[in-house]
Design an enzyme around this catalytic site. Structure first.
Site, PDB file in Angstrom:
ATOM      1  N   ASP A 112      34.965  36.509  27.632  1.00 33.84           N
ATOM      2  CA  ASP A 112      36.029  37.196  28.238  1.00 33.84           C
ATOM      3  C   ASP A 112      37.382  35.952  28.098  1.00 33.84           C
ATOM      4  O   ASP A 112      37.348  34.895  28.497  1.00 33.84           O
ATOM      5  CB  ASP A 112      35.582  37.201  29.674  1.00 33.84           C
ATOM      6  CG  ASP A 112      36.854  37.871  30.559  1.00 33.84           C
ATOM      7  OD1 ASP A 112      37.715  38.303  30.100  1.00 33.84           O
ATOM      8  OD2 ASP A 112      36.128  38.238  32.000  1.00 33.84           O
ATOM      9  N   ASP A 302      47.192  37.356  34.347  1.00 33.01           N
ATOM     10  CA  ASP A 302      45.787  36.887  34.190  1.00 33.01           C
ATOM     11  C   ASP A 302      44.784  38.057  33.802  1.00 33.01           C
ATOM     12  O   ASP A 302      44.269  39.001  34.390  1.00 33.01           O
ATOM     13  CB  ASP A 302      45.345  36.377  35.523  1.00 33.01           C
ATOM     14  CG  ASP A 302      43.971  35.689  35.601  1.00 33.01           C
ATOM     15  OD1 ASP A 302      43.602  35.770  34.481  1.00 33.01           O
ATOM     16  OD2 ASP A 302      43.427  35.568  36.552  1.00 33.01           O
TER      17      ASP A 302
END
Ligand SMILES: *[C@@H]1O[C@H](CO)[C@@H](O)[C@H](O)[C@H]1NC(C)=O
Ligand SMILES: *[C@@H]1O[C@H](CO)[C@@H](O)[C@H](O)[C@H]1NC(C)=O
Ligand SMILES: *[C@@H]1O[C@H](CO)[C@@H](O)[C@H](O)[C@H]1NC(C)=O
Ligand SMILES: *[C@@H]1O[C@H](CO)[C@@H](O)[C@H](O)[C@H]1NC(C)=O
Ligand SMILES: *[C@@H]1O[C@H](CO)[C@@H](O)[C@H](O)[C@H]1NC(C)=O
Length: 421
Positions: A112, A302
């Protein structure tokens, strides 16, 4: 299993692009250029920097002259400083996974990319078996180039309370076509249940702007080691709604991934930024007349956060004015929910300090059905504890093409087509 799904998904992106194959124009290499209209071919690339050596090689070829092998090699080396890595949606956009190679030869793992942290860690042959579960791990002993950083350890605690820790190595990372030697790779000897419960993630790859990694003694972050090697000191994120056709690019901006006639709208990072943190000034709920404005708002971009999180007051404005039947359900920690059968959610617009407005479509704002109640849905916009601070997670990022300009200490956004997804 994940790997198989991703292969199939990649094949679908590829098929789409072949079906609409557009004559070659090399903006950096990618396979789903076909999502654009053909007119894109006629637009100019505003940031295009001419590559003199490449032009020289083309001229030699065109006139039948031999291209010196040194030139071929140096061109290959220049090309090697850009890379594209796919970003595949997992479980309704809970997260996006990207494939990175660890060690020599590269062992590919699905990680990720997380612009909200700086540590690059993976499950490895050192991870306790019950912690790693059945997922693929980096087998450190199988890498010819792995070196333990003696006496160094790491331990990270994420904002959601999850944590992981372990030993530190230096080894080669393969990020698209980029080879980064002696990168600091953190090997998880253990991790909290909230992390290990997610079977799809083989590790997290931190890309925060200037945050030090949580290593002791302090080791350089991967982003700080990678940036000087790139053709240009940037990386970009094109996360796509419920799709495996998104991508990150490193070392270049892929202009074929944003709307043809728009430019990238940059906002400087706040002073002394450690995160990708910048100011924004306006919020607007689709269908309403009012813009809410503030000079005090800042947010971080983010990629590692699923949702869009803002201060309680503006979140309440969105649901109170735009979503009939919305409830702030305190018995489940203050999550905003609403009847799934209600009208479509309104778009949510966010105005940047430079005047550019990002539009998050209403269907992105409708994040998921509640696990225990199929008639109730949960919004992608939720509350974060600090009044003037926001986290622009994937709900927002899916709506834009994002340029993380490390060298320029700024973040750029551009519109991209959202209609074919
Ligand atoms: C990576 O390398 C492969 C093989 O040389 C090439 O086909 C591809 O276009 C390259 N991709 C990028 C983004 O440079
Ligand atoms: C590691 O730490 C031990 C004990 O503190 C010390 O004796 C040793 O020299 C250290 N090794 C390295 C490579 O720093
Ligand atoms: C950009 O293109 C869109 C359609 O693709 C068009 O609606 C818009 O007017 C164009 N804007 C400019 C400034 O050319
Ligand atoms: C809050 O959520 C719980 C669990 O989903 C549900 O049982 C309850 O009815 C909800 N309350 C309201 C006021 O919607
Ligand atoms: C929200 O999305 C769910 C599917 O995830 C869908 O069933 C529901 O109708 C949508 N509701 C609204 C209000 O958009």
């Amino acid at each position: 299993m994940v790997s198989l799904l991703r292969l199939i998904a990649a094949a679908i992106c590829l098929t789409l692009s072949l079906a609409h194959a557009i004559p070659a124009r090399n903006y950096g290499n990618r396979w789903n250029i076909a999502r654009r209209s053909v007119s894109l071919d006629l637009t100019r690339n505003p940031d295009y920097a001419p590559n003199g050596p490449a032009a020289y090689a083309r001229a030699l070829k065109k006139w039948g002259a031999e291209v010196p092998s040194e030139l071929v090699h140096s061109l290959a080396a220049m090309k090697a400083n850009v890379g594209e890595v796919g970003a595949a949606s997992i479980r309704g956009d809970r997260e996006f996974l990207s494939r990175v190679g660890y060690g020599t030869p590269p062992q590919y793992l699905d990680v990720d990319f997380d612009t909200g942290s700086s540590d690059v860690w993976v499950y490895t042959s050192e991870t306790r078996k019950h912690v790693a579960g059945g997922r693929p791990v980096w087998v450190i002993e199988d890498s010819k180039t792995a070196k333990r950083v003696h006496n160094a350890t790491w331990m990270i605690a994420y904002g959601d309370g999850s944590h992981a820790w372990g030993n530190v190595y230096k080894d080669t990372l393969s990020i698209g076509n980029i080879t980064l030697p002696a990168a600091v790779i953190e090997s998880a000897t253990s991790a909290s249940l909230s992390l290990t419960n997610d079977p799809d993630i083989d590790g997290i790859f931190g890309l925060a702007y200037g945050l030090p990694s949580q290593t002791e003694p302090q080791q350089p972050s991967v982003l700080s080691a990678l940036t000087p090697l790139l053709s240009a000191p940037v990386f970009t994120a094109d996360l796509q709604y419920h799709s495996s056709c998104g991508a990150y690019t490193f070392g270049y901006i892929d202009h074929a991934r944003h709307t043809a006639n728009t430019t990238i709208h940059y906002t400087p990072l706040v002073a002394d930024a450690t995160f990708w943190q910048f100011g924004y000034t306006g919020l607007h709920v689709g269908g309403q007349n009012v813009w809410y404005l503030s000079e005090r708002w800042t947010a971080i971009a983010d990629t590692g956060t699923t949702l869009l999180l803002l201060g309680a007051d503006v979140v309440e404005l969105y649901y109170a004015t735009g979503v009939p039947g919305a409830r702030h359900n305190t018995s489940i920690g203050g999550i905003w929910t609403y009847p799934c059968a209600g009208p479509a959610l309104p778009d949510f617009e966010i105005g940047m300090a430079n005047g550019w407005v990002a539009t998050v479509p209403g269907r992105f704002m409708n994040y998921s059905v509640m696990p225990d109640d199929p008639a109730t849905c949960m919004g992608g916009l939720q509350t974060f504890g600090l009044a003037d601070f926001g986290i622009f997670g994937d709900i927002f990022l899916k709506a834009v093409y994002a340029v993380f300009d490390v060298g320029g200490a700024r973040i750029g956004f551009a519109d991209k087509p959202l209609d074919l997804e």
